[in-house]
Design a protein around this motif. Structure first.
Motif, PDB file in Angstrom:
ATOM      1  N   PHE A  97       0.833  -1.210   0.000  1.00  0.00           N
ATOM      2  CA  PHE A  97       0.000   0.000   0.000  1.00  0.00           C
ATOM      3  C   PHE A  97       0.868   1.261   0.000  1.00  0.00           C
ATOM      4  O   PHE A  97       0.631   2.191  -0.789  1.00  0.00           O
ATOM      5  CB  PHE A  97      -0.922  -0.012   1.226  1.00  0.00           C
ATOM      6  CG  PHE A  97      -1.567   1.320   1.503  1.00  0.00           C
ATOM      7  CD1 PHE A  97      -2.629   1.766   0.734  1.00  0.00           C
ATOM      8  CD2 PHE A  97      -1.094   2.146   2.527  1.00  0.00           C
ATOM      9  CE1 PHE A  97      -3.209   2.998   0.973  1.00  0.00           C
ATOM     10  CE2 PHE A  97      -1.662   3.371   2.776  1.00  0.00           C
ATOM     11  CZ  PHE A  97      -2.727   3.807   1.998  1.00  0.00           C
ATOM     12  N   THR A  98       1.867   1.292   0.876  1.00  0.00           N
ATOM     13  CA  THR A  98       2.690   2.502   0.993  1.00  0.00           C
ATOM     14  C   THR A  98       3.563   2.689  -0.243  1.00  0.00           C
ATOM     15  O   THR A  98       3.752   3.816  -0.713  1.00  0.00           O
ATOM     16  CB  THR A  98       3.578   2.412   2.255  1.00  0.00           C
ATOM     17  OG1 THR A  98       2.761   2.087   3.375  1.00  0.00           O
ATOM     18  CG2 THR A  98       4.274   3.734   2.524  1.00  0.00           C
ATOM     19  N   PHE A  99       4.106   1.597  -0.757  1.00  0.00           N
ATOM     20  CA  PHE A  99       4.975   1.689  -1.933  1.00  0.00           C
ATOM     21  C   PHE A  99       4.196   2.235  -3.133  1.00  0.00           C
ATOM     22  O   PHE A  99       4.733   3.002  -3.939  1.00  0.00           O
ATOM     23  CB  PHE A  99       5.528   0.299  -2.262  1.00  0.00           C
ATOM     24  CG  PHE A  99       6.664   0.316  -3.248  1.00  0.00           C
ATOM     25  CD1 PHE A  99       7.971   0.447  -2.811  1.00  0.00           C
ATOM     26  CD2 PHE A  99       6.439   0.189  -4.603  1.00  0.00           C
ATOM     27  CE1 PHE A  99       9.026   0.465  -3.707  1.00  0.00           C
ATOM     28  CE2 PHE A  99       7.478   0.209  -5.518  1.00  0.00           C
ATOM     29  CZ  PHE A  99       8.779   0.349  -5.069  1.00  0.00           C
ATOM     30  N   ASN A 100       2.942   1.837  -3.256  1.00  0.00           N
ATOM     31  CA  ASN A 100       2.123   2.278  -4.394  1.00  0.00           C
ATOM     32  C   ASN A 100       1.271   3.500  -4.083  1.00  0.00           C
ATOM     33  O   ASN A 100       0.501   3.947  -4.946  1.00  0.00           O
ATOM     34  CB  ASN A 100       1.198   1.145  -4.848  1.00  0.00           C
ATOM     35  CG  ASN A 100       1.976  -0.019  -5.421  1.00  0.00           C
ATOM     36  OD1 ASN A 100       2.980   0.169  -6.099  1.00  0.00           O
ATOM     37  ND2 ASN A 100       1.524  -1.234  -5.134  1.00  0.00           N
ATOM     38  N   ASN A 101       1.387   4.041  -2.866  1.00  0.00           N
ATOM     39  CA  ASN A 101       0.475   5.115  -2.479  1.00  0.00           C
ATOM     40  C   ASN A 101       0.674   6.370  -3.322  1.00  0.00           C
ATOM     41  O   ASN A 101       1.793   6.826  -3.535  1.00  0.00           O
ATOM     42  CB  ASN A 101       0.671   5.451  -0.999  1.00  0.00           C
ATOM     43  CG  ASN A 101      -0.302   6.530  -0.560  1.00  0.00           C
ATOM     44  OD1 ASN A 101       0.071   7.669  -0.398  1.00  0.00           O
ATOM     45  ND2 ASN A 101      -1.571   6.192  -0.411  1.00  0.00           N
ATOM     46  N   PHE A 102      -0.429   6.912  -3.754  1.00  0.00           N
ATOM     47  CA  PHE A 102      -0.417   8.096  -4.604  1.00  0.00           C
ATOM     48  C   PHE A 102      -1.125   9.275  -3.945  1.00  0.00           C
ATOM     49  O   PHE A 102      -0.621  10.403  -3.941  1.00  0.00           O
ATOM     50  CB  PHE A 102      -1.105   7.760  -5.937  1.00  0.00           C
ATOM     51  CG  PHE A 102      -1.417   8.951  -6.794  1.00  0.00           C
ATOM     52  CD1 PHE A 102      -0.422   9.537  -7.564  1.00  0.00           C
ATOM     53  CD2 PHE A 102      -2.686   9.498  -6.822  1.00  0.00           C
ATOM     54  CE1 PHE A 102      -0.699  10.640  -8.360  1.00  0.00           C
ATOM     55  CE2 PHE A 102      -2.976  10.598  -7.616  1.00  0.00           C
ATOM     56  CZ  PHE A 102      -1.974  11.169  -8.384  1.00  0.00           C
ATOM     57  N   ASP A 103      -2.296   9.013  -3.360  1.00  0.00           N
ATOM     58  CA  ASP A 103      -3.166  10.115  -2.958  1.00  0.00           C
ATOM     59  C   ASP A 103      -2.607  10.951  -1.819  1.00  0.00           C
ATOM     60  O   ASP A 103      -2.732  12.185  -1.840  1.00  0.00           O
ATOM     61  CB  ASP A 103      -4.579   9.604  -2.614  1.00  0.00           C
ATOM     62  CG  ASP A 103      -4.553   8.317  -1.816  1.00  0.00           C
ATOM     63  OD1 ASP A 103      -3.471   7.954  -1.329  1.00  0.00           O
ATOM     64  OD2 ASP A 103      -5.617   7.689  -1.674  1.00  0.00           O
ATOM     65  N   ILE A 104      -1.988  10.336  -0.820  1.00  0.00           N
ATOM     66  CA  ILE A 104      -1.495  11.124   0.318  1.00  0.00           C
ATOM     67  C   ILE A 104      -0.419  12.121  -0.142  1.00  0.00           C
ATOM     68  O   ILE A 104      -0.465  13.309   0.186  1.00  0.00           O
ATOM     69  CB  ILE A 104      -0.947  10.195   1.424  1.00  0.00           C
ATOM     70  CG1 ILE A 104      -2.095   9.421   2.068  1.00  0.00           C
ATOM     71  CG2 ILE A 104      -0.194  10.994   2.475  1.00  0.00           C
ATOM     72  CD1 ILE A 104      -1.661   8.453   3.148  1.00  0.00           C
ATOM     73  N   GLU A 159       8.816  13.585  -4.070  1.00  0.00           N
ATOM     74  CA  GLU A 159       8.421  12.802  -5.252  1.00  0.00           C
ATOM     75  C   GLU A 159       8.586  11.308  -4.987  1.00  0.00           C
ATOM     76  O   GLU A 159       9.629  10.861  -4.516  1.00  0.00           O
ATOM     77  CB  GLU A 159       9.296  13.192  -6.442  1.00  0.00           C
ATOM     78  CG  GLU A 159       8.763  12.712  -7.785  1.00  0.00           C
ATOM     79  CD  GLU A 159       7.613  13.582  -8.284  1.00  0.00           C
ATOM     80  OE1 GLU A 159       6.453  13.174  -8.085  1.00  0.00           O
ATOM     81  OE2 GLU A 159       7.881  14.635  -8.874  1.00  0.00           O
ATOM     82  N   VAL A 160       7.530  10.544  -5.267  1.00  0.00           N
ATOM     83  CA  VAL A 160       7.591   9.085  -5.143  1.00  0.00           C
ATOM     84  C   VAL A 160       7.222   8.482  -6.501  1.00  0.00           C
ATOM     85  O   VAL A 160       6.776   9.187  -7.415  1.00  0.00           O
ATOM     86  CB  VAL A 160       6.645   8.563  -4.037  1.00  0.00           C
ATOM     87  CG1 VAL A 160       7.122   8.987  -2.662  1.00  0.00           C
ATOM     88  CG2 VAL A 160       5.216   9.028  -4.279  1.00  0.00           C
ATOM     89  N   LEU A 161       7.421   7.184  -6.627  1.00  0.00           N
ATOM     90  CA  LEU A 161       7.217   6.557  -7.937  1.00  0.00           C
ATOM     91  C   LEU A 161       5.782   6.709  -8.432  1.00  0.00           C
ATOM     92  O   LEU A 161       5.549   6.915  -9.631  1.00  0.00           O
ATOM     93  CB  LEU A 161       7.599   5.076  -7.858  1.00  0.00           C
ATOM     94  CG  LEU A 161       9.102   4.790  -7.741  1.00  0.00           C
ATOM     95  CD1 LEU A 161       9.347   3.290  -7.563  1.00  0.00           C
ATOM     96  CD2 LEU A 161       9.849   5.304  -8.965  1.00  0.00           C
ATOM     97  N   ALA A 162       4.814   6.597  -7.518  1.00  0.00           N
ATOM     98  CA  ALA A 162       3.408   6.664  -7.947  1.00  0.00           C
ATOM     99  C   ALA A 162       3.085   8.040  -8.543  1.00  0.00           C
ATOM    100  O   ALA A 162       2.408   8.136  -9.586  1.00  0.00           O
ATOM    101  CB  ALA A 162       2.492   6.375  -6.765  1.00  0.00           C
TER     102      ALA A 162
END
Length: 309
Positions: free
Chosen positions: A243-250, A264-267
């Motif tokens: 969940f955290t690795f793919n999290n986008f909305d937060i 910046e994160v991958l999602a």
């Protein structure tokens, strides 16, 4: 004698035929029951996954959706020399590792507190789940309000103490820790409730026997509680890492990946490449890397958990 033997063989043949027909009937019944769910999974899971993987090998723009060019591994080669991708990967791994570790440790501590038999604990258990049931957009608005420069509660307290104040989501130093805090604040109670349910399933007689043998509370936790909540712990950790690795909305709702790509994160980077730069092929190649990383983590972690059993 010969007549009896032939009669016995005929009886066996008839029984085998009946069993074969029954097996065929049950098999087709099973296939018929499973088929709709299998087709549905193929449509909503398998096809998009395969389509995404195939896009990773194409040069395809959202501006020209009807044209595509096969570029083999060029998207992955571009990714290797893209500094923003490596920054997003580093932030994603750091966020996932720190947030899930804190969620588990604090959730375990909260579960031990919730397990105590004191008046009013049932109300406290219900209240502790409020953060998890809040919609993410509401949680982000609450945190943004708390760190507003002029009237946010955090800055009001800091100002009263004579400490510097600022809009903390706009700081390249503090925006990332704030996002980590939001993840922990939201998911820690869910860890606690799941671990509490696992602890409740441990027979009290085991603790009584340990106390009679002179085991301290710490030893009871180490040798009784911890081993028997390991399976639930594994499931919770795997689910929240994914969940955290793919999290986008937060991240996107709070900072949009800024300031200066510090969060910046991958999602969010995949989203910007697909719908900001219209580079569908490159965005899909990053998505494939995320898929491979998560599959690798899940397989390795589950195998490591199985070694101890």
């Amino acid at each position: 004698m010969t007549t009896n033997t032939e009669s016995s063989r005929a009886s066996h043949r008839s029984r085998y035929v009946d069993e074969f027909r029954s097996l065929i009937g049950e098999t087709w019944l099973g296939v018929g029951l499973v088929l709709p769910a299998t087709l549905l999974l193929c449509v909503i899971v398998l096809y998009p996954t395969l389509r995404g993987i195939s896009l990773a090998f194409l040069e395809k723009s959202l501006l020209h959706p009807n044209s595509a060019e096969f570029v083999a591994l060029q998207n992955f080669s571009r990714m290797a020399s893209d500094p923003t991708f490596w920054l997003a990967l580093k932030n994603t791994v750091l966020l996932t590792g720190v947030a899930v570790s804190l969620e588990y440790l604090l959730g375990l501590g909260l579960a031990l507190v919730l397990k105590q038999k004191v008046p009013g604990m049932s109300i406290f258990r219900s209240v502790s789940m409020v953060t998890w049931v809040l919609p993410i957009v509401v949680m982000v608005i609450i945190f943004q309000w708390m760190v507003q420069l002029d009237y946010g509660i955090v800055n009001v307290v800091l100002g009263a103490l004579g400490l510097p104040t600022k809009y903390w989501f706009g700081s390249t130093t503090w925006a990332f820790p704030l996002i980590t805090v939001m993840h922990v604040w939201r998911n820690m109670p869910f860890f606690a409730i799941a671990l509490l349910a696992s602890m409740k399933s441990i027979p009290e007689s085991q603790y009584e026997a340990a106390r009679m043998d002179g085991a301290s509370p710490l030893q009871q936790f180490r040798y009784i509680t911890l081993p028997q909540i390991s399976y639930v712990s594994m499931i919770m950790i795997v689910l929240h890492v994914i969940f955290t690795f793919n999290n986008f909305d937060i991240v996107y709702l709070s900072t949009g990946g800024g300031p200066l790509q510090s969060t910046e994160v991958l999602a969010t980077y995949v989203y910007k490449q697909a719908f900001g730069s219209y580079a569908l092929g490159y965005a899909a190649s990053i998505g494939v890397v995320m898929l491979v990383l998560m599959l690798s983590f899940t397989v390795v972690y589950v195998k490591l958990e199985g070694v101890g059993e």
